[in-house]
Design a protein around this motif. Structure first.
Motif, short mmCIF file in Angstrom:
data_model
loop_
_atom_site.label_atom_id
_atom_site.label_comp_id
_atom_site.label_asym_id
_atom_site.label_seq_id
_atom_site.Cartn_x
_atom_site.Cartn_y
_atom_site.Cartn_z
N UNK A 1 -4.34 -28.09 16.50
CA UNK A 1 -3.46 -27.58 15.46
C UNK A 1 -4.07 -26.54 14.51
N UNK A 2 -5.33 -26.18 14.61
CA UNK A 2 -5.95 -25.38 13.54
C UNK A 2 -5.64 -23.88 13.61
N UNK A 3 -5.24 -23.41 14.80
CA UNK A 3 -5.01 -21.98 14.97
C UNK A 3 -6.29 -21.18 15.09
N UNK A 4 -7.41 -21.86 15.31
CA UNK A 4 -8.70 -21.16 15.45
C UNK A 4 -8.76 -20.45 16.80
N UNK A 5 -9.23 -19.20 16.77
CA UNK A 5 -9.45 -18.42 17.99
C UNK A 5 -10.95 -18.48 18.29
N UNK A 6 -11.31 -19.05 19.42
CA UNK A 6 -12.74 -19.16 19.75
C UNK A 6 -13.29 -17.77 20.09
N UNK B 1 -3.05 -13.23 16.24
CA UNK B 1 -2.84 -12.13 15.29
C UNK B 1 -3.59 -10.89 15.76
N UNK B 2 -3.05 -9.73 15.41
CA UNK B 2 -3.69 -8.51 15.92
C UNK B 2 -5.10 -8.27 15.37
N UNK B 3 -5.40 -8.88 14.24
CA UNK B 3 -6.75 -8.74 13.69
C UNK B 3 -7.78 -9.58 14.43
N UNK B 4 -7.34 -10.44 15.32
CA UNK B 4 -8.26 -11.33 16.04
C UNK B 4 -8.29 -10.94 17.51
N UNK B 5 -9.27 -11.48 18.25
CA UNK B 5 -9.37 -11.14 19.66
C UNK B 5 -9.40 -12.42 20.48
N UNK B 6 -8.38 -12.59 21.32
CA UNK B 6 -8.38 -13.72 22.23
C UNK B 6 -9.29 -13.40 23.41
N UNK B 7 -10.18 -14.32 23.74
CA UNK B 7 -11.08 -14.13 24.88
C UNK B 7 -10.71 -15.17 25.95
N UNK C 1 4.70 -14.01 11.91
CA UNK C 1 3.83 -15.18 11.73
C UNK C 1 2.70 -14.89 10.74
N UNK C 2 2.16 -13.67 10.80
CA UNK C 2 1.14 -13.27 9.82
C UNK C 2 1.70 -13.38 8.40
N UNK D 1 -6.06 -20.84 6.87
CA UNK D 1 -5.17 -20.21 7.85
C UNK D 1 -5.93 -19.82 9.11
N UNK D 2 -5.36 -20.15 10.26
CA UNK D 2 -5.93 -19.72 11.53
C UNK D 2 -5.45 -18.31 11.86
N UNK D 3 -5.86 -17.83 13.03
CA UNK D 3 -5.41 -16.49 13.44
C UNK D 3 -4.54 -16.56 14.69
N UNK D 4 -4.13 -17.77 15.04
CA UNK D 4 -3.33 -17.93 16.25
C UNK D 4 -2.41 -19.13 16.12
N UNK D 5 -1.49 -19.20 17.04
CA UNK D 5 -0.46 -20.24 17.13
C UNK D 5 0.55 -20.06 15.97
N UNK D 6 1.63 -20.81 16.07
CA UNK D 6 2.61 -20.78 14.98
C UNK D 6 2.42 -22.00 14.09
#
Ligand SMILES: Cc1ncc(COP(=O)(O)O)c(C=O)c1O
Length: 391
Positions: free
Chosen positions: A181-186, A216-222, A300-301, A322-327
């Motif tokens: 649930x945290x919305x953290x992007x590894x 979020x566009x400021x983050x990068x999903x790997x 969402x942002x 706030x995380x950078x992912x998920x709703x």
């Protein structure tokens, strides 16, 4: 307001439906509680269907195209999406299998790489069905709690890998990336370290990447399979969370090059159980739903910022990183003194439905999960109700 069938322009899809329209929905989010409860729990989004998706399934229905799924359009669309969005060109269509949905895919993946009684490591607090599905598959959970910063703690993970592999038995690690649930992007560094640890301890990684489009566009999903050392990894992806398609089920199981042999053992009966209409919807989403998704991500942002401001003003005792992912938003309510299960207080006294943190495993006590995929007015009203419940 637009109709519920499809948003034609890339305006924020979270602002397009009224509460009255939403209350006519018959899905879980809207039917679990009476009408005086504001529902911000299960990860359904208050959005109209993206127009390309609505069009694709409407066309299929008009053709009577409701048989079994066939072909590779879905993994092809995902491979192109992965190239465009994440700069990853390693998604090999031949190393994918259709699965009915992500959680069934997780269970299939567990069956491919572990035996009954084997351990499955999870980073708690985590999506509650991880516990249920692992138990249902006769595997046993080994918890590796997240650190205080809500990120993967590599020492804790390594210790869990050791315990999971005790006696030399096979073990898996069910990674949630991005984390619910945290919305953290590894980060790439974290995932590379995870892959190294898994290799060293002989643990098979299954990455649930269902939230990957909602970053979020400021983050990068790997993508997990893109990092060095992940060659024998498996991943589950889907358009379900990005485009609100839980009612049109369909997932993809992806294998790294050294897991291709495992993937080949997925029974035909599993893949063919995937909904053909779901496959059509998910394909359209990945292929043509980018503009709609961008509008959602902006919405969402905005909602993450709005929630932070509202909590700071009305409920400053709640901790929210706030995380950078998920709703989803993970709220630490322990300082409110509402006991182990603040969600029960918020619904009883405030008539707002959030997920209880207790179901998310160790670390969930005193927490709630709030679904941000709603109009800003709904978020505002939810916080007002939460504040009224504690005053
Ligand atoms: C991490 C995670 N995995 C899986 C699912 C469910 O996916 P599906 O409905 O495709 O089984 C969810 C739904 O919210 C989720 O958050």
């Amino acid at each position: 307001m637009s109709g519920v069938l499809g948003a034609r322009t890339a305006v924020n899809p979270l602002r397009q439906l009224t509460i009255d329209q939403l209350r006519r929905r018959t899905s879980l989010k809207w039917r679990e509680y009476p009408d005086d409860v504001l529902p911000l729990w299960v990860a359904e989004m208050d959005v109209p269907l993206a127009e390309p998706v609505a069009q694709a399934i409407t066309d299929a229905v008009a053709r009577g195209d409701t048989g079994y799924p066939a072909g590779t359009a879905y993994p092809q669309a995902l491979a192109e999406f992965a190239r465009r969005r994440w700069g990853w060109d390693g998604l090999v269509v031949e190393r994918t299998a259709l699965v009915p949905d992500v959680m069934h895919g997780v269970v299939e993946a567990l069956r491919l790489v572990t035996e009954p009684g084997n351990a499955v490591v999870v980073n708690c607090p985590v999506y509650p069905p991880f516990y249920e599905s692992v138990a249902h598959a006769d595997r046993r959970i080994v918890e590796a709690p997240l650190g205080a910063d809500l990120r993967i703690d590599l020492d804790t993970l390594e210790d869990a890998f050791r315990r999971a592999r005790a006696g030399g038995r096979p073990a898996a690690y069910l990674l949630c990336s991005p984390h619910n649930p945290t919305g953290v992007v590894h980060s790439a560094a974290e995932l590379t370290a995870v892959a190294g640890l898994a290799q060293r301890h002989g643990v098979r990684v299954i990455a649930d990447e269902i939230h990957a489009p909602v970053v979020a566009r400021g983050a990068r999903f790997v993508p997990y399979l893109s990092v060095p050392g992940a060659e024998n990894g498996l991943s589950l992806m889907s358009a379900s969370k990005g485009w609100n398609l839980a009612g049109l089920r369909g997932g993809l199981l992806l294998a790294g090059p050294a897991a291709a042999g495992d993937l080949a053992r997925v029974p035909f009966g599993v893949s063919v159980s995937t909904s053909h209409l779901g496959v059509i919807a998910h394909t359209a989403a990945f292929r043509d739903g980018g503009e709609w998704l961008d509008a959602l991500l902006t919405g969402l942002d905005d909602n993450r910022r709005l929630l932070g401001a509202l909590l700071a003003e009305h409920l400053p005792a709640i901790r929210y990183q706030p995380g950078q992912a998920t709703c989803l938003a993970w709220l630490d309510c322990r300082a409110l003194g509402l006991g182990d299960d603040p969600a029960s207080v918020f619904i009883d006294r405030g008539r707002v439905a959030l997920n209880s943190g207790l179901a998310f495993g160790t670390g969930g006590v005193g927490h709630v999960r709030l679904n941000l995929a709603a109009a800003p007015e709904v978020i505002t009203e939810a916080v007002r109700r939460m504040a009224s419940a504690v005053s």
